[in-house]
Structure formats: structure tokens, C-alpha cells
Design a protein around this motif. Structure first.
Motif, short mmCIF file in Angstrom:
data_model
loop_
_atom_site.label_atom_id
_atom_site.label_comp_id
_atom_site.label_asym_id
_atom_site.label_seq_id
_atom_site.Cartn_x
_atom_site.Cartn_y
_atom_site.Cartn_z
N PRO A 1 66.60 -17.30 -59.61
CA PRO A 1 66.91 -18.56 -60.30
C PRO A 1 65.66 -19.11 -60.96
CG PRO A 1 66.72 -18.93 -57.94
CD PRO A 1 66.64 -17.44 -58.14
N GLU A 2 65.87 -19.93 -61.98
CA GLU A 2 64.74 -20.55 -62.66
C GLU A 2 64.02 -21.49 -61.71
OE1 GLU A 2 63.77 -22.89 -66.84
OE2 GLU A 2 65.76 -23.02 -65.94
N ALA A 3 62.70 -21.39 -61.67
CA ALA A 3 61.90 -22.24 -60.79
C ALA A 3 61.92 -23.68 -61.28
CB ALA A 3 60.46 -21.73 -60.73
N ALA A 4 61.83 -24.62 -60.35
CA ALA A 4 61.75 -26.03 -60.71
C ALA A 4 60.39 -26.32 -61.34
CB ALA A 4 61.94 -26.88 -59.46
N PRO A 5 60.29 -27.37 -62.15
CA PRO A 5 59.00 -27.72 -62.75
C PRO A 5 57.95 -27.99 -61.66
CG PRO A 5 60.79 -28.95 -63.78
CD PRO A 5 61.37 -28.27 -62.58
N LEU B 1 54.76 -31.96 -67.93
CA LEU B 1 55.17 -32.86 -69.01
C LEU B 1 56.30 -32.20 -69.79
CD1 LEU B 1 51.61 -33.99 -70.21
CD2 LEU B 1 53.13 -35.10 -68.56
N LEU B 2 57.48 -32.80 -69.71
CA LEU B 2 58.68 -32.15 -70.20
C LEU B 2 59.23 -32.74 -71.49
CD1 LEU B 2 60.58 -31.72 -66.81
CD2 LEU B 2 59.42 -29.94 -68.12
N THR B 3 59.05 -34.01 -71.73
CA THR B 3 59.71 -34.67 -72.86
C THR B 3 58.70 -35.05 -73.92
OG1 THR B 3 61.39 -35.55 -71.36
CG2 THR B 3 61.23 -36.55 -73.55
N TRP B 4 58.88 -34.51 -75.12
CA TRP B 4 57.92 -34.69 -76.21
C TRP B 4 58.64 -35.10 -77.48
CZ3 TRP B 4 52.59 -33.99 -75.75
CH2 TRP B 4 52.16 -33.43 -74.54
N GLN B 5 57.89 -35.71 -78.37
CA GLN B 5 58.28 -35.87 -79.76
C GLN B 5 57.51 -34.85 -80.59
OE1 GLN B 5 60.55 -38.28 -81.25
NE2 GLN B 5 61.17 -38.30 -79.10
N VAL B 6 58.21 -34.17 -81.49
CA VAL B 6 57.59 -33.13 -82.33
C VAL B 6 57.73 -33.55 -83.78
CG1 VAL B 6 57.63 -30.70 -83.00
CG2 VAL B 6 58.13 -31.36 -80.62
N THR C 1 62.66 -31.05 -75.46
CA THR C 1 62.39 -30.95 -74.02
C THR C 1 61.81 -29.59 -73.71
OG1 THR C 1 64.20 -32.47 -73.51
CG2 THR C 1 63.39 -31.08 -71.72
N ALA C 2 60.71 -29.58 -72.96
CA ALA C 2 60.08 -28.34 -72.55
C ALA C 2 60.92 -27.61 -71.51
CB ALA C 2 58.69 -28.62 -71.99
N GLU C 3 60.68 -26.31 -71.35
CA GLU C 3 61.30 -25.56 -70.28
C GLU C 3 60.68 -25.98 -68.94
OE1 GLU C 3 61.06 -21.41 -71.31
OE2 GLU C 3 61.65 -21.82 -73.39
N ASN C 4 61.28 -25.59 -67.84
CA ASN C 4 60.77 -25.98 -66.53
C ASN C 4 59.33 -25.56 -66.31
OD1 ASN C 4 63.21 -27.14 -65.96
ND2 ASN C 4 63.75 -25.76 -64.28
N SER C 5 58.91 -24.50 -66.97
CA SER C 5 57.53 -24.03 -66.88
C SER C 5 56.55 -24.97 -67.57
CB SER C 5 57.41 -22.64 -67.52
OG SER C 5 57.72 -22.73 -68.91
N GLY C 6 57.08 -25.88 -68.36
CA GLY C 6 56.23 -26.75 -69.18
C GLY C 6 56.06 -26.25 -70.59
N GLN D 1 51.86 -25.88 -73.37
CA GLN D 1 52.29 -26.00 -71.98
C GLN D 1 51.35 -26.99 -71.33
OE1 GLN D 1 51.88 -22.35 -69.77
NE2 GLN D 1 53.21 -23.02 -68.12
N SER D 2 51.87 -28.01 -70.64
CA SER D 2 50.97 -29.08 -70.21
C SER D 2 51.47 -29.76 -68.95
CB SER D 2 50.81 -30.12 -71.32
OG SER D 2 52.08 -30.64 -71.68
N ARG D 3 50.51 -30.34 -68.21
CA ARG D 3 50.85 -31.10 -67.01
C ARG D 3 49.70 -32.03 -66.66
NH1 ARG D 3 50.29 -25.95 -62.82
NH2 ARG D 3 47.99 -25.84 -62.92
N ILE D 4 50.05 -33.15 -66.04
CA ILE D 4 49.10 -34.05 -65.39
C ILE D 4 49.53 -34.11 -63.94
CG2 ILE D 4 48.11 -36.36 -65.30
CD1 ILE D 4 48.79 -36.68 -68.26
N VAL D 5 48.88 -33.36 -63.08
CA VAL D 5 49.33 -33.24 -61.70
C VAL D 5 49.27 -34.58 -60.99
CG1 VAL D 5 48.89 -32.14 -59.48
CG2 VAL D 5 48.69 -30.80 -61.59
N ASP D 6 48.19 -35.32 -61.17
CA ASP D 6 48.03 -36.62 -60.53
C ASP D 6 48.51 -37.71 -61.48
OD1 ASP D 6 47.32 -38.89 -59.17
OD2 ASP D 6 45.16 -38.57 -59.31
#
Length: 365
Positions: free
Chosen positions: A206-210, A215-220, A249-254, A353-358
Motif C-alpha cells: 500500500p502507499e505509505a502515509a506522508p 508539505l502537500l498543498t501548493w499553489q502553482v 496537491t503533492a503525492e504522499n511522498s511530498g 519534494q519538501s517538508r518542515i519536520v518541526d
């Protein structure tokens, strides 16, 4: 010549389905490139170079596709497409005969708006190690059901490649055979079976959770020429004023695959992606970032970072694949902060592909 379609009724999962054999000399195909009929090692088929042949039947969604092909050890990327909506939008599987025995000897990728995306989709579920012979016939079989697929090479009863999640929406479309180079590639014995319940042997994941902080939601933005950003350390107002925006919306991977909604051209190879970060106080947060091919990161209108990750940019073996290889520390002010990332593309995958863990003290939207 009129289409010569041969039908064979077979039983699949207790269902009666029709296997269709389509000769290459029939009018069931459209041709682009150089197609030469020939007999090789006892099999009648075609030699295809610099082009694609496409089945006119546009109703294949689930089932089985089978054919024989020969491969040359020269650098080449022959393969096939399925569920073609048009020449720029389809699911794509191709082989790298010059990489036989290596982890990228075969690869799956979705194609959106004519843009390749192999730099996003690699590793488990997308590419794998496989061996196949050169300059002799090898059997290729795809089994596909909704969002899962498996590829068999030769006479193996185990799939060589498991595709845990096809990325495009499952829709009926055409089937194509492709070889875009002047390298010898032959095809023979094409057949396909349409059924919603083909037998599948793979153990799909199954697809892994984010991951936390993804960061999943962007304006392009709309597209523009990358050269417009090369003369300043701020976002040029003349560029900002001309942009229109769409949500993606990004994929679960970001992974945010820009080509899903934008079409690249030589003079419009860049978009901005943006989001807003609300901070409860002045603070610094780490932004993990991957991109293809080039990125410029702006916080509150000022340039913080510029990077190059395109094919061969780091050394002669660097593929430009996207991962969390870079990090930027965002000096956030209290209140509203605007994060804009310009991403420019040559080929192979367009996006970030992006994330802010904290994310303590933040609201990201």
C-alpha cells in the motif's frame, strides 16, 4: 490492407475473455517513425526506429499485453505505453538495454503533458534489476488492474517489476510500442486481453502515509522563461504580475509533479510554487528540499537559495533523481511568511519534494 484481428477465447479467473492477436501488417495501427517488416530468427515482425506505433483501439484499461522484442546493447530506451489518452499523456514502461543487470534496467513512469518523470519515480515499485538477452527474441508481458501492474520478462513465472501504484487515473486508452532512437529494436507476436480481473502474482504494497511535516498543498503558477529570474535577488514584479495560479496537491511522498497541470516548452520552462507559513513568533525552521532540475527559494520576496540538480550536474553518474538532498533554514518572522520556490526543467522530471519536520508554532497553508 484491412485489419486482420484474430480472437481467441480464454478463461481468466472463471471469466470468459477475448485475447486479441493483432498482426503488424494490419490497419489496426497508426505509424510514426520508420517501420520495416522483416522476419528475424523465424518470427515475422517489424523493425522500429525513431518512432512509435499505436493501436487504434482506445478501450484498453485492465488486462494483459504481450509481445516479443529484440534489444541491442547500445544506449536506448525502447518500451511501450498503455492507457494512452493522447501522445502526451499515458502510462509508460521502458527498458534500458545498456543497463541490463543494473537497478534501472527497466522502469515505469507516468507521462503528463509530454513530460518524462523518471527522476521522480525510481526504486521499489518503479525500477528494478533484470537481465534479458541481446539481439534475440525476449517475451514481454504486462498485467494491469486498476492502480497496480506487474511486468514479466522472458518465461519467468515471477514478475520482474511490481508497480505498486500506477500514478495516472485509470482510464481506458490506446496501447503503443516505442523506440525513439535509430537503434535496432524489433517487435513480433503482439496480443492483448481486456479483462477487469486478470490473474496477478505480485505482493503489492500500500502507499505509505506522508512523513511528518510533508508539505502537500501548493499553489502553482503559470509558466514563464527561467531567464527572467537571473538578474535580481528578489522576485521581479514584472514576472509576479503576469502569473496565474492553480492548486496542486503533492503525492504522499511530498513529490509535487508540476507536469500534471503545466506543459513545459523551451521558452516557458519555469513555474513558481508557493505557500504561506504563519509563525507564532520569530524563529528558524529547517526546510528539507528535493527538486528537478533547478530551484530558487524565496522567503518574503528575497532569494535564499539557488541549486542545480539536473542530469549529470554533480558528476558523470548523477541521474538528477529527486530526494531530500538539500536543506534550507527559513528565518521566519512573526505572522505571515510567503514561501515561493521557482522550479525550472530540462527533462526527466519537473517539480519539488519538501517538508518542515518541526512545525511547532506554525500553520502552513
Amino acid at each position: 490492407m484491412k485489419a486482420l484481428l484474430f480472437f481467441l477465447l480464454i478463461v481468466t479467473n472463471s471469466q470468459l475473455v477475448a485475447q486479441t492477436i493483432v498482426p503488424f501488417d494490419s490497419s489496426a495501427w497508426t505509424y510514426a517513425g520508420k517501420v520495416t517488416k522483416e522476419t528475424f530468427q523465424g518470427k515475422d515482425g517489424i523493425l522500429l526506429t525513431n518512432g512509435r506505433i499505436t493501436l487504434k483501439d482506445n478501450t484498453f484499461k485492465n488486462g494483459i499485453i504481450e509481445f516479443d522484442m529484440t534489444l541491442s546493447p547500445d544506449r536506448d530506451f525502447p518500451g511501450f505505453g498503455f492507457r494512452l489518452q493522447d501522445n502526451d499523456n499515458f502510462e509508460h514502461i521502458y527498458l534500458r538495454p545498456h543497463r541490463v543487470g543494473n537497478p534501472d534496467a527497466i522502469q515505469y513512469m507516468p507521462v503528463y503533458n509530454g513530460q518524462d518523470s523518471w527522476q521522480f519515480y525510481y526504486g521499489d515499485g518503479y525500477s528494478t534489476t533484470v537481465n534479458y538477452p541481446m539481439n534475440e527474441w525476449v517475451h514481454i508481458k504486462l498485467v494491469v488492474r486498476d492502480t497496480q501492474a506487474e511486468v514479466y520478462i522472458g518465461n519467468s513465472i515471477e514478475p520482474a517489476l511490481l508497480i505498486h501504484q500506477l500514478k495516472r487515473e485509470p482510464k481506458p486508452g490506446r496501447i503503443s510500442l516505442e523506440n525513439g532512437a535509430p537503434i535496432t529494436t524489433r517487435f513480433a507476436n503482439f496480443q492483448y486481453t481486456k479483462t477487469d480481473n486478470p490473474p496477478m502474482a505480485g505482493k503489492f504494497k500500500p502507499e505509505a502515509a506522508p512523513q511528518p511535516g510533508t508539505l502537500l498543498t501548493w499553489q502553482v503558477s503559470s509558466t514563464f522563461d527561467e531567464k527572467l529570474l537571473q538578474t535580481d535577488y528578489t522576485i521581479p514584479q514584472s514576472v509576479a504580475n503576469q502569473l496565474t495560479w492553480s492548486s496542486l496537491t503533492a503525492e504522499n511522498s511530498g513529490q509535487l509533479n508540476v507536469s500534471k497541470i503545466r506543459k513545459r516548452s523551451d521558452d516557458a520552462n519555469t513555474v513558481f510554487t508557493k505557500l504561506t507559513i504563519m509563525s507564532d513568533k520569530p524563529q528558524i525552521k529547517k526546510l528539507d528540499l528535493g527538486f528537478s532540475d533547478r530551484a530558487k527559494v524565496y522567503l518574503n520576496g528575497r532569494l535564499l537559495y539557488s541549486g542545480h540538480d539536473e542530469f549529470l550536474s554533480r558528476d558523470y553518474r548523477f541521474l538528477g533523481t529527486v530526494g531530500y538532498y538539500d536543506a534550507i533554514y527559513l528565518d521566519l518572522k512573526k505572522g505571515k511568511n510567503a514561501l515561493w520556490i521557482a522550479v525550472s526543467e530540462n527533462f526527466g522530471g519537473w517539480g519539488i519534494q519538501s517538508r518542515i519536520v518541526d512545525q511547532r508554532g506554525l500553520i502552513v497553508k
